[in-house]
Design a protein around this motif. Sequence first.
Motif, PDB file in Angstrom:
ATOM      1  N   ASP A 225     -14.741  93.390   0.257  1.00  0.00           N
ATOM      2  CA  ASP A 225     -14.200  93.768   1.671  1.00  0.00           C
ATOM      3  C   ASP A 225     -14.408  95.276   2.089  1.00  0.00           C
ATOM      4  O   ASP A 225     -14.619  95.453   3.416  1.00  0.00           O
ATOM      5  CB  ASP A 225     -12.706  93.261   1.508  1.00  0.00           C
ATOM      6  CG  ASP A 225     -12.374  91.956   1.410  1.00  0.00           C
ATOM      7  OD1 ASP A 225     -12.941  91.103   1.883  1.00  0.00           O
ATOM      8  OD2 ASP A 225     -11.698  91.675   0.119  1.00  0.00           O
TER       9      ASP A 225
ATOM     10  N   GLN B 194     -28.939  90.336   8.477  1.00  0.00           N
ATOM     11  CA  GLN B 194     -27.968  89.592   8.029  1.00  0.00           C
ATOM     12  C   GLN B 194     -28.284  88.313   7.566  1.00  0.00           C
ATOM     13  O   GLN B 194     -29.070  87.842   7.905  1.00  0.00           O
ATOM     14  CB  GLN B 194     -26.893  89.326   9.505  1.00  0.00           C
ATOM     15  CG  GLN B 194     -26.458  90.478  10.529  1.00  0.00           C
ATOM     16  CD  GLN B 194     -25.203  90.976   9.886  1.00  0.00           C
ATOM     17  OE1 GLN B 194     -24.422  90.046   9.250  1.00  0.00           O
ATOM     18  NE2 GLN B 194     -25.191  92.183   9.692  1.00  0.00           N
TER      19      GLN B 194
ATOM     20  N   VAL C 217     -17.321  96.615   4.837  1.00  0.00           N
ATOM     21  CA  VAL C 217     -18.701  96.389   4.420  1.00  0.00           C
ATOM     22  C   VAL C 217     -19.635  96.679   5.581  1.00  0.00           C
ATOM     23  O   VAL C 217     -20.518  97.475   5.534  1.00  0.00           O
ATOM     24  CB  VAL C 217     -18.730  95.106   3.862  1.00  0.00           C
ATOM     25  CG1 VAL C 217     -20.199  94.758   3.576  1.00  0.00           C
ATOM     26  CG2 VAL C 217     -18.050  94.920   2.535  1.00  0.00           C
ATOM     27  N   ASP C 218     -19.343  96.284   6.616  1.00  0.00           N
ATOM     28  CA  ASP C 218     -20.358  96.373   7.926  1.00  0.00           C
ATOM     29  C   ASP C 218     -20.414  97.707   8.350  1.00  0.00           C
ATOM     30  O   ASP C 218     -21.724  98.211   8.640  1.00  0.00           O
ATOM     31  CB  ASP C 218     -19.616  95.623   8.988  1.00  0.00           C
ATOM     32  CG  ASP C 218     -19.873  94.042   9.025  1.00  0.00           C
ATOM     33  OD1 ASP C 218     -20.666  93.509   7.925  1.00  0.00           O
ATOM     34  OD2 ASP C 218     -19.158  93.412   9.744  1.00  0.00           O
TER      35      ASP C 218
ATOM     36  N   ALA D 261     -22.291  94.343  -0.843  1.00  0.00           N
ATOM     37  CA  ALA D 261     -21.977  93.827   0.379  1.00  0.00           C
ATOM     38  C   ALA D 261     -21.521  92.332   0.649  1.00  0.00           C
ATOM     39  O   ALA D 261     -20.779  91.964   1.388  1.00  0.00           O
ATOM     40  CB  ALA D 261     -23.512  93.960   1.354  1.00  0.00           C
ATOM     41  N   CYS D 262     -22.227  91.451  -0.358  1.00  0.00           N
ATOM     42  CA  CYS D 262     -21.858  90.153  -0.130  1.00  0.00           C
ATOM     43  C   CYS D 262     -20.464  89.617  -0.596  1.00  0.00           C
ATOM     44  O   CYS D 262     -19.730  88.645  -0.116  1.00  0.00           O
ATOM     45  CB  CYS D 262     -22.791  89.131  -0.872  1.00  0.00           C
ATOM     46  SG  CYS D 262     -24.445  89.327  -0.082  1.00  0.00           S
ATOM     47  N   TYR D 263     -19.820  90.348  -1.699  1.00  0.00           N
ATOM     48  CA  TYR D 263     -18.842  90.087  -2.384  1.00  0.00           C
ATOM     49  C   TYR D 263     -17.412  90.828  -1.947  1.00  0.00           C
ATOM     50  O   TYR D 263     -16.395  90.471  -2.553  1.00  0.00           O
ATOM     51  CB  TYR D 263     -19.017  89.778  -3.695  1.00  0.00           C
ATOM     52  CG  TYR D 263     -19.936  88.656  -4.187  1.00  0.00           C
ATOM     53  CD1 TYR D 263     -19.660  87.186  -3.964  1.00  0.00           C
ATOM     54  CD2 TYR D 263     -21.274  88.727  -4.204  1.00  0.00           C
ATOM     55  CE1 TYR D 263     -20.450  86.408  -4.181  1.00  0.00           C
ATOM     56  CE2 TYR D 263     -22.040  88.018  -4.503  1.00  0.00           C
ATOM     57  CZ  TYR D 263     -21.696  86.483  -4.339  1.00  0.00           C
ATOM     58  OH  TYR D 263     -22.562  85.545  -4.533  1.00  0.00           O
TER      59      TYR D 263
ATOM     60  N   ARG E 280     -14.861  87.612  -6.651  1.00  0.00           N
ATOM     61  CA  ARG E 280     -14.262  87.204  -5.478  1.00  0.00           C
ATOM     62  C   ARG E 280     -13.079  86.178  -5.304  1.00  0.00           C
ATOM     63  O   ARG E 280     -12.295  86.329  -4.652  1.00  0.00           O
ATOM     64  CB  ARG E 280     -15.363  86.565  -4.547  1.00  0.00           C
ATOM     65  CG  ARG E 280     -15.193  86.316  -3.060  1.00  0.00           C
ATOM     66  CD  ARG E 280     -14.789  87.476  -2.181  1.00  0.00           C
ATOM     67  NE  ARG E 280     -13.696  87.727  -1.791  1.00  0.00           N
ATOM     68  CZ  ARG E 280     -13.038  88.829  -1.184  1.00  0.00           C
ATOM     69  NH1 ARG E 280     -13.917  89.702  -0.600  1.00  0.00           N
ATOM     70  NH2 ARG E 280     -11.880  88.956  -0.680  1.00  0.00           N
TER      71      ARG E 280
ATOM     72  N   LYS F 234     -23.343  88.105   6.544  1.00  0.00           N
ATOM     73  CA  LYS F 234     -23.241  89.484   5.612  1.00  0.00           C
ATOM     74  C   LYS F 234     -24.245  90.431   5.726  1.00  0.00           C
ATOM     75  O   LYS F 234     -25.533  89.917   5.911  1.00  0.00           O
ATOM     76  CB  LYS F 234     -22.996  89.039   4.136  1.00  0.00           C
ATOM     77  CG  LYS F 234     -21.718  88.345   3.950  1.00  0.00           C
ATOM     78  CD  LYS F 234     -20.485  89.060   4.059  1.00  0.00           C
ATOM     79  CE  LYS F 234     -19.161  88.446   3.481  1.00  0.00           C
ATOM     80  NZ  LYS F 234     -18.172  89.197   3.304  1.00  0.00           N
TER      81      LYS F 234
END
Length: 250
Positions: free
Chosen positions: A203, A240, A219-220, A199-201, A178, A244
């Motif tokens: 785009d 969530q 990601v979303d 998902a967390c790191y 990241r 995230k």
Amino acid sequence: MKINGLYKSFGTKIVVNDVSFTIPKGKVTALIGPNGAGKSTVLNMITRLIARDAGRILIDDKDLADYQSHDLAKRLAILTQTNHITMKLTVRELVAFGRFPHAGSRLGQADWAKVDEAIAYMEMSEFSSRFIDELSGGQRQRAYIAMVLAQDTEYVFLDEPTNNLDIYHSSNMMKLCRKFSDELGKTVILVLHEINFAACYSDYIGAFKDGALYQFDTVDKVMTAETLKALYQVDFQIQQLNGKPVSLYY
């Protein structure tokens, strides 16, 4: 970087079929999907490790095939899953290989500065004189990624960078990936099996299934129960966490 109509087969088996997407500059993009979905094959074609059968790969509107090898090595760097160096090398000697596209075997003062900068960035300075085979798995992986950073390319490709690492070292590795984008402006492309890391790191996520690109989006939009079930044939719940989406499967 633009990928258009990418196709690859081995014998009669089609492993990548008509894959098209654009890699956003300066962002982190994760390629996910089950085993055999074609994501690593796509990564290897994008980095010219294996030949494509059809399709186009463009960097700044120039086809990948038109780049000389030494010029391409100044634009993109890759770390594959299998990194086995049998030579007795120290961390600093290993990382110095990243400067070969720029200086060949005659590294100057500026090149060694880049080497030491990459080692420091990966928090490996205290190990710079240690031999690679004396390091733990997590330390060795950081040394290899320092070599990639020393290459000083715009595009950084990492195939399963958390492979064989425990949770602590895996999460630290993803935080570093990241930082490559946020602090150094790199365009980072990862192949990952751990979808919550993606998902967390990341785009953007490219989701692969049966050799085809099932979905490519933010990601979303990719991290939904419906998309993940279609990929993995398992039921998911999406929650969530710190803004995230994270998945639970059962």
